[in-house]
Scaffold this motif. Sequence first.
Motif, short mmCIF file in Angstrom:
data_model
loop_
_atom_site.label_atom_id
_atom_site.label_comp_id
_atom_site.label_asym_id
_atom_site.label_seq_id
_atom_site.Cartn_x
_atom_site.Cartn_y
_atom_site.Cartn_z
N ALA A 111 36.63 48.68 38.72
CA ALA A 111 36.22 49.12 37.38
C ALA A 111 35.90 47.94 36.48
O ALA A 111 35.50 48.13 35.32
N VAL A 112 36.05 46.72 36.99
CA VAL A 112 35.78 45.52 36.21
C VAL A 112 34.46 44.92 36.66
O VAL A 112 34.29 44.57 37.83
N GLU A 113 33.51 44.83 35.75
CA GLU A 113 32.19 44.25 36.05
C GLU A 113 32.22 42.76 35.74
O GLU A 113 32.54 42.35 34.62
N VAL A 114 31.87 41.95 36.73
CA VAL A 114 31.86 40.49 36.58
C VAL A 114 30.42 40.02 36.54
O VAL A 114 29.65 40.27 37.46
N ASP A 115 30.07 39.36 35.47
CA ASP A 115 28.70 38.83 35.29
C ASP A 115 28.78 37.32 35.08
O ASP A 115 28.90 36.85 33.95
N ARG A 163 44.75 47.99 30.93
CA ARG A 163 45.88 48.83 30.52
C ARG A 163 45.59 49.64 29.27
O ARG A 163 45.98 50.81 29.16
N TYR A 164 44.92 49.01 28.29
CA TYR A 164 44.77 49.67 27.00
C TYR A 164 43.33 50.10 26.69
O TYR A 164 43.12 50.87 25.76
N GLY A 165 42.37 49.57 27.44
CA GLY A 165 40.98 49.91 27.18
C GLY A 165 40.50 51.05 28.07
O GLY A 165 41.28 51.84 28.59
N ALA A 166 39.19 51.12 28.23
CA ALA A 166 38.58 52.15 29.08
C ALA A 166 37.42 51.52 29.84
O ALA A 166 36.78 50.58 29.37
N ALA A 167 37.20 52.04 31.05
CA ALA A 167 36.11 51.52 31.88
C ALA A 167 34.76 51.82 31.23
O ALA A 167 34.61 52.82 30.50
N PRO A 168 33.77 50.97 31.50
CA PRO A 168 33.91 49.76 32.32
C PRO A 168 34.44 48.58 31.52
O PRO A 168 34.16 48.44 30.34
N VAL A 169 35.22 47.74 32.21
CA VAL A 169 35.66 46.46 31.65
C VAL A 169 34.67 45.40 32.12
O VAL A 169 34.34 45.34 33.30
N ARG A 170 34.18 44.60 31.19
CA ARG A 170 33.15 43.60 31.52
C ARG A 170 33.67 42.20 31.25
O ARG A 170 34.23 41.94 30.18
N VAL A 171 33.46 41.32 32.23
CA VAL A 171 33.79 39.91 32.08
C VAL A 171 32.50 39.12 32.26
O VAL A 171 31.89 39.14 33.33
N VAL A 172 32.06 38.48 31.20
CA VAL A 172 30.80 37.74 31.20
C VAL A 172 31.10 36.28 30.87
O VAL A 172 31.82 36.00 29.90
N ALA A 173 30.57 35.37 31.66
CA ALA A 173 30.76 33.94 31.40
C ALA A 173 29.41 33.25 31.43
O ALA A 173 28.59 33.50 32.32
N ARG A 174 29.19 32.39 30.45
CA ARG A 174 27.94 31.65 30.35
C ARG A 174 28.23 30.23 29.87
O ARG A 174 29.22 29.98 29.19
N ALA A 175 27.34 29.32 30.21
CA ALA A 175 27.39 27.97 29.66
C ALA A 175 26.56 27.96 28.39
O ALA A 175 25.39 28.33 28.40
#
Length: 429
Positions: free
Chosen positions: A289-293, A320-332
């Motif tokens: 349920a965690v989207e990694v970008d 735990r406290y949020g709702a899907a989708p969970v997104r993790v985005v990392a950029r330079a």
Amino acid sequence: MSLRRRFDSGGDPSSLVSYTAAALFIGFALVLMPAPRHDLWWVAAAAGVAVVVMAMALTWRVSPTLARLGVPIGYMVVASFLRASAGGSVSGFAGLFLLPVIWLALSASRAELFGGIAAMIGAQATPILLVGSPQYPPSSWRAVVVLVTVATVAGVTIQRLVAEARRYATDALRRAQDLEKANHLLDEQARIRADFIALAAHELRTPVSTILGFASTLEQRHEQLSEEQRAEFRSLLLGEARRMAGLVEQLLDLSRLDASAITINPRPVFVADEVRRVVVAVAGEHADAVEVDVAENLVVTIDTEAFERILSNLVSNAVRYGAAPVRVVARAEQSDLVVVVADDGSGVPATFVSDLFLRFTRSDAGRRRAPGTGLGLAIARSYADAHGGSLTYTGSEHEGARFVLWLPRVAAGLDRQTAAVEQTPASVI
């Protein structure tokens, strides 16, 4: 409060008005004493100047500089006129000229003080030059020299003493403030230690009691339990042990952060690998349920332990406290790493945002949804600060939570095969 501070800070003007009125009263009272003559024209002229001097004293709030300089110099003019009305230098008015010098020594700068002394010299010497003998005997010049010398020495000495007193007062105030800050810090550290001990005792008691209870049951009734019950007990034991391990890890983090024992050791890492590893470890069965970008070739120079501590707390909270989708985005972004962790939950209540990163604080909604210590975000921000970065919340209530992590010291993106491909910066969601 010093006189200058009264003038500059808009304090009570009664002191200046009272001093001015008293000085003028003394000057005019001398006219009533026996003298060779009493020239009422000079007295009237002195009274007119006195009115102007009092006006300047009353309006000092509008123009403090004019009052600070105009009142003493105007008073010298009044004293000169009164002296002329009573027969010149033999009338005993010379001492009045010390009052403005003392006033300037207390309230004015060194340049303004010497300006006042110059005005006093003019007030003393001009009548002698214009009138001359016999009304002003030759000894008058000696009286002028003595008065100017006494006034100069007294004025400079008083000003130096006032400056020393101000400096000592400033130092004493600064030391008192430093002591107050130190006491406040000690009180805060004592409170943190008390909270730490209370939290450790309270939070560890539950998993320890549960583990002890299930372990005792397995030990004493192992043969009486079915295989299904034993498997359930083992699963519960594992869950409580993991919970206790996580709590112990948080408490250790907290103690190291309080002791400033965190050492940042940056090294080049592939961000995508680190993010996926943390997501799998933290989200577990919810990892899908965690989207990694994150770009596969994004390489940064960071402390992996600090990064893991920060990201694991953010992802854990989102799951735990949020709702899907969970997104993790990392950029330079230029020479920095920016990581965003967002979810589609209800977000943080607006009334709680200001307390979000404080220790031992949890919102009412958070308490209802899942157990916790209120330490995760505080620890995450402390690690970000120790890394020279920052962690902020930019989400909004009813539109999901959004945390932005910024860390410095980012290396250029490197290709996994050639380790030499440039990474093009991209904006964060």
